[in-house]
Write a protein that holds these residues in place. Structure first.
Motif, PDB file in Angstrom:
ATOM      1  N   ASN A  92     -40.032  92.626 163.966  1.00 56.07           N
ATOM      2  CA  ASN A  92     -38.978  91.783 164.545  1.00 56.07           C
ATOM      3  C   ASN A  92     -38.400  90.839 163.497  1.00 56.07           C
ATOM      4  O   ASN A  92     -37.273  90.376 163.637  1.00 56.07           O
ATOM      5  CB  ASN A  92     -39.490  91.028 165.783  1.00 56.07           C
ATOM      6  N   LYS A  93     -39.132  90.585 162.424  1.00 53.77           N
ATOM      7  CA  LYS A  93     -38.588  89.737 161.372  1.00 53.77           C
ATOM      8  C   LYS A  93     -37.433  90.456 160.663  1.00 53.77           C
ATOM      9  O   LYS A  93     -36.476  89.822 160.232  1.00 53.77           O
ATOM     10  CB  LYS A  93     -39.685  89.338 160.376  1.00 53.77           C
ATOM     11  N   LYS A 130     -34.512  90.054 163.019  1.00 54.27           N
ATOM     12  CA  LYS A 130     -34.023  88.680 163.086  1.00 54.27           C
ATOM     13  C   LYS A 130     -33.347  88.235 161.786  1.00 54.27           C
ATOM     14  O   LYS A 130     -32.473  87.376 161.799  1.00 54.27           O
ATOM     15  CB  LYS A 130     -35.195  87.731 163.414  1.00 54.27           C
ATOM     16  N   THR A 135     -35.732  82.110 164.212  1.00 54.88           N
ATOM     17  CA  THR A 135     -34.915  82.211 165.428  1.00 54.88           C
ATOM     18  C   THR A 135     -33.658  81.352 165.359  1.00 54.88           C
ATOM     19  O   THR A 135     -33.740  80.135 165.194  1.00 54.88           O
ATOM     20  CB  THR A 135     -35.739  81.835 166.672  1.00 54.88           C
ATOM     21  N   CYS A 149     -44.125  90.770 172.533  1.00 54.38           N
ATOM     22  CA  CYS A 149     -44.854  89.510 172.476  1.00 54.38           C
ATOM     23  C   CYS A 149     -43.927  88.391 172.008  1.00 54.38           C
ATOM     24  O   CYS A 149     -42.922  88.636 171.344  1.00 54.38           O
ATOM     25  CB  CYS A 149     -46.089  89.623 171.585  1.00 54.38           C
ATOM     26  N   GLY A 179     -43.444  84.466 170.259  1.00 54.41           N
ATOM     27  CA  GLY A 179     -43.909  83.290 169.528  1.00 54.41           C
ATOM     28  C   GLY A 179     -42.947  82.143 169.776  1.00 54.41           C
ATOM     29  O   GLY A 179     -43.262  81.176 170.447  1.00 54.41           O
ATOM     30  N   THR A 180     -41.714  82.283 169.264  1.00 50.81           N
ATOM     31  CA  THR A 180     -40.657  81.328 169.626  1.00 50.81           C
ATOM     32  C   THR A 180     -39.881  81.805 170.856  1.00 50.81           C
ATOM     33  O   THR A 180     -39.152  81.029 171.457  1.00 50.81           O
ATOM     34  CB  THR A 180     -39.626  81.162 168.482  1.00 50.81           C
ATOM     35  N   GLY A 181     -39.974  83.085 171.162  1.00 50.21           N
ATOM     36  CA  GLY A 181     -39.199  83.660 172.271  1.00 50.21           C
ATOM     37  C   GLY A 181     -37.845  84.201 171.841  1.00 50.21           C
ATOM     38  O   GLY A 181     -37.099  84.742 172.667  1.00 50.21           O
ATOM     39  N   GLY A 182     -37.526  84.083 170.561  1.00 53.30           N
ATOM     40  CA  GLY A 182     -36.219  84.522 170.086  1.00 53.30           C
ATOM     41  C   GLY A 182     -36.000  86.025 170.205  1.00 53.30           C
ATOM     42  O   GLY A 182     -34.913  86.478 170.575  1.00 53.30           O
ATOM     43  N   THR A 183     -37.040  86.789 169.902  1.00 48.39           N
ATOM     44  CA  THR A 183     -36.892  88.250 169.981  1.00 48.39           C
ATOM     45  C   THR A 183     -36.667  88.677 171.424  1.00 48.39           C
ATOM     46  O   THR A 183     -35.775  89.484 171.711  1.00 48.39           O
ATOM     47  CB  THR A 183     -38.148  88.940 169.405  1.00 48.39           C
ATOM     48  N   ASP A 215     -51.945  94.093 165.087  1.00 44.33           N
ATOM     49  CA  ASP A 215     -52.405  92.852 164.438  1.00 44.33           C
ATOM     50  C   ASP A 215     -53.029  91.934 165.498  1.00 44.33           C
ATOM     51  O   ASP A 215     -52.707  92.042 166.687  1.00 44.33           O
ATOM     52  CB  ASP A 215     -51.227  92.159 163.739  1.00 44.33           C
ATOM     53  N   TYR A 274     -50.323  88.927 167.290  1.00 46.36           N
ATOM     54  CA  TYR A 274     -49.202  89.256 168.173  1.00 46.36           C
ATOM     55  C   TYR A 274     -49.395  90.580 168.926  1.00 46.36           C
ATOM     56  O   TYR A 274     -49.656  90.592 170.121  1.00 46.36           O
ATOM     57  CB  TYR A 274     -47.895  89.326 167.363  1.00 46.36           C
ATOM     58  N   THR A 275     -49.243  91.690 168.202  1.00 43.17           N
ATOM     59  CA  THR A 275     -49.119  92.983 168.900  1.00 43.17           C
ATOM     60  C   THR A 275     -50.424  93.398 169.587  1.00 43.17           C
ATOM     61  O   THR A 275     -50.386  94.078 170.616  1.00 43.17           O
ATOM     62  CB  THR A 275     -48.678  94.081 167.919  1.00 43.17           C
ATOM     63  N   SER A 290     -43.902  94.951 166.966  1.00 46.43           N
ATOM     64  CA  SER A 290     -43.038  94.043 166.211  1.00 46.43           C
ATOM     65  C   SER A 290     -43.541  93.767 164.796  1.00 46.43           C
ATOM     66  O   SER A 290     -43.033  92.884 164.115  1.00 46.43           O
ATOM     67  CB  SER A 290     -42.875  92.741 167.003  1.00 46.43           C
ATOM     68  N   GLY A 291     -44.550  94.531 164.338  1.00 47.71           N
ATOM     69  CA  GLY A 291     -44.999  94.400 162.941  1.00 47.71           C
ATOM     70  C   GLY A 291     -46.156  93.421 162.827  1.00 47.71           C
ATOM     71  O   GLY A 291     -47.091  93.443 163.625  1.00 47.71           O
ATOM     72  N   GLY A 292     -46.104  92.581 161.798  1.00 49.25           N
ATOM     73  CA  GLY A 292     -47.127  91.543 161.642  1.00 49.25           C
ATOM     74  C   GLY A 292     -48.385  91.988 160.919  1.00 49.25           C
ATOM     75  O   GLY A 292     -49.352  91.229 160.827  1.00 49.25           O
TER      76      GLY A 292
HETATM   77  C1  LIG Z   1     -42.984  86.392 164.584  1.00 47.58           C
HETATM   78  C2  LIG Z   1     -43.562  87.518 165.391  1.00 47.58           C
HETATM   79  C3  LIG Z   1     -43.404  87.581 166.785  1.00 47.58           C
HETATM   80  C4  LIG Z   1     -42.771  86.476 167.575  1.00 47.58           C
HETATM   81  O1  LIG Z   1     -41.379  86.610 167.640  1.00 47.58           O
HETATM   82  P1  LIG Z   1     -40.487  85.483 168.315  1.00 47.58           P
HETATM   83  O2  LIG Z   1     -39.106  85.965 168.142  1.00 47.58           O
HETATM   84  O3  LIG Z   1     -40.727  84.221 167.557  1.00 47.58           O
HETATM   85  O4  LIG Z   1     -40.903  85.345 169.726  1.00 47.58           O
HETATM   86  C5  LIG Z   1     -43.887  88.696 167.447  1.00 47.58           C
HETATM   87  N1  LIG Z   1     -44.532  89.676 166.791  1.00 47.58           N
HETATM   88  C6  LIG Z   1     -44.720  89.620 165.464  1.00 47.58           C
HETATM   89  C7  LIG Z   1     -45.480  90.722 164.808  1.00 47.58           C
HETATM   90  C8  LIG Z   1     -44.245  88.559 164.716  1.00 47.58           C
HETATM   91  O5  LIG Z   1     -44.433  88.525 163.388  1.00 47.58           O
END
Ligand SMILES: *Cc1c(COP(=O)(O)O)cnc(C)c1O
Length: 325
Positions: free
Chosen positions: A58-59, A62, A164, A193, A195-199, A277, A280-281, A306-308
């Motif tokens: 997701n990075k 974004k 975000t 998942c 973190g900030t909710g932006g994705t 990971d 997150y995932t 979303s990676g990580g």
């Molecule tokens: C940063 C991250 C998220 C969180 O994404 P948000 O857009 O901040 O909610 C989710 N999954 C992974 C793997 C991330 O690195």
């Protein structure tokens, strides 16, 4: 900067999990005829020799339009913020190296030597690291702190913590149509998942109500719905759409873990040959695997990988090699 270069790894693969190959997903999934697809955004971006991909997941989504905007507005330096193990810091450092930006990372907390794997990698990509105390870090949005950064570093393209902003949502908003096109049908839900909710906010934006979106908060607390609503509102989106947040799936809080989470991640790797990971995932898939009853019979669910994975080395260093890779 050329969008075509950025887009060479699109679309990321989507794959159906063979739920008969694993005992991690309860029998109810098969009895209820529920299919789970994994959208492999962990495979976005370039493979980097000897390290996990950092500009991915997701990075990647974004940062995409932020990188284009930075280039188009004539910026040569990206400046951003993050914790010492941040996937976002690693992603900005890698993207800067790939696309010829200088990068500056303002890191929360005192410097610890030797640098942990995330920061050592960021540095190896050429990122200039600046460590600030936790209290200074909390002031990062104030005008005074922004001014001090400008005095110190000159002109830069700022990217917020976690990446975000409106352009990040625009990038994530491309996911739903890509998924629906790949599948050839609309799934019942897209799960990701938060973190900030932006994705999630970007996904809701791009869905335009076509199916349900579910966010799994990796942080303790019940503020995530309000955060997502705020992001939707700030991009002029209708916030009342077809989405919800699952809380209580955090295993103790951000970057906290339980032994059952660790066992799940290690078994998932054995059963599906896919690495998750622990921040997150892993938490997303763990929660999803308990939820067959939440979905209507015959549902198709898409979970976003979303990676990580770059974070695993640092996690293993801190907690004693828990995640098998
Ligand atoms: C940063 C991250 C998220 C969180 O994404 P948000 O857009 O901040 O909610 C989710 N999954 C992974 C793997 C991330 O690195």
């Amino acid at each position: 900067m050329d969008l075509n270069i950025l887009n060479t790894s699109l679309p990321s693969p989507i794959q159906e999990l063979d739920l008969t190959a694993s005992s991690l997903f309860s029998k109810s999934f098969r009895e209820r005829d529920i299919r789970i697809f994994l959208k492999r955004d962990d495979l976005l971006g370039l493979e980097v020799q000897g390290t996990s991909r950092a500009f991915c997941g997701n990075k990647w989504r974004k940062l995409k339009y932020n990188l284009l905007e930075a280039a188009q507005s004539g910026h040569s330096t990206l400046l951003t913020f993050g914790g010492a193990f941040s996937n976002h810091i690693a992603a900005v450092a890698a993207a800067g190296q790939q696309f010829g930006f200088q990068t500056i990372g303002i890191i929360r907390g005192e410097q610890v030597k030797p640098l942990n794997p995330t920061l050592a990698y960021a540095k190896s990509c050429g990122m200039q690291l600046a460590f600030v105390t936790r209290s200074t870090y909390r002031e990062k949005h104030t005008e005074a702190f922004q001014d001090s950064l400008s005095r110190k570093y000159g002109t830069f393209y700022p990217i917020p913590e976690g990446g975000t902003n409106a352009l990040a949502l625009k990038g994530a908003a491309e996911l739903p149509s890509e998924i629906i096109q790949q599948l050839g049908f609309q799934p019942n839900a897209i799960c990701v998942c938060c973190g900030t909710g932006g994705t999630l906010a970007g996904i809701i934006q791009g869905l335009e109500g076509r199916c349900h979106a579910i966010g799994y908060s990796v942080l303790k607390g019940d503020f995530m719905s309000a955060e997502v609503a705020k992001w939707l509102q700030s991009s002029q989106q209708n916030i009342s759409g077809n989405w919800q947040i699952r809380t209580e799936v955090h295993h103790g809080g951000y970057a906290k873990y339980t032994s059952s989470l660790i066992d799940f991640i290690n078994q998932f790797k054995l059963d599906f040959n896919i690495q998750l990971d622990p921040i997150y995932t892993g938490k997303l898939m763990y929660a999803l695997a308990q939820e067959a009853e939440h979905f209507p019979k015959g549902s198709s669910i898409v979970a976003i990988h979303s990676g990580g994975l770059q974070g695993i080395a640092g996690f293993n260093e801190r907690f004693g090699g828990l995640i098998k890779t």
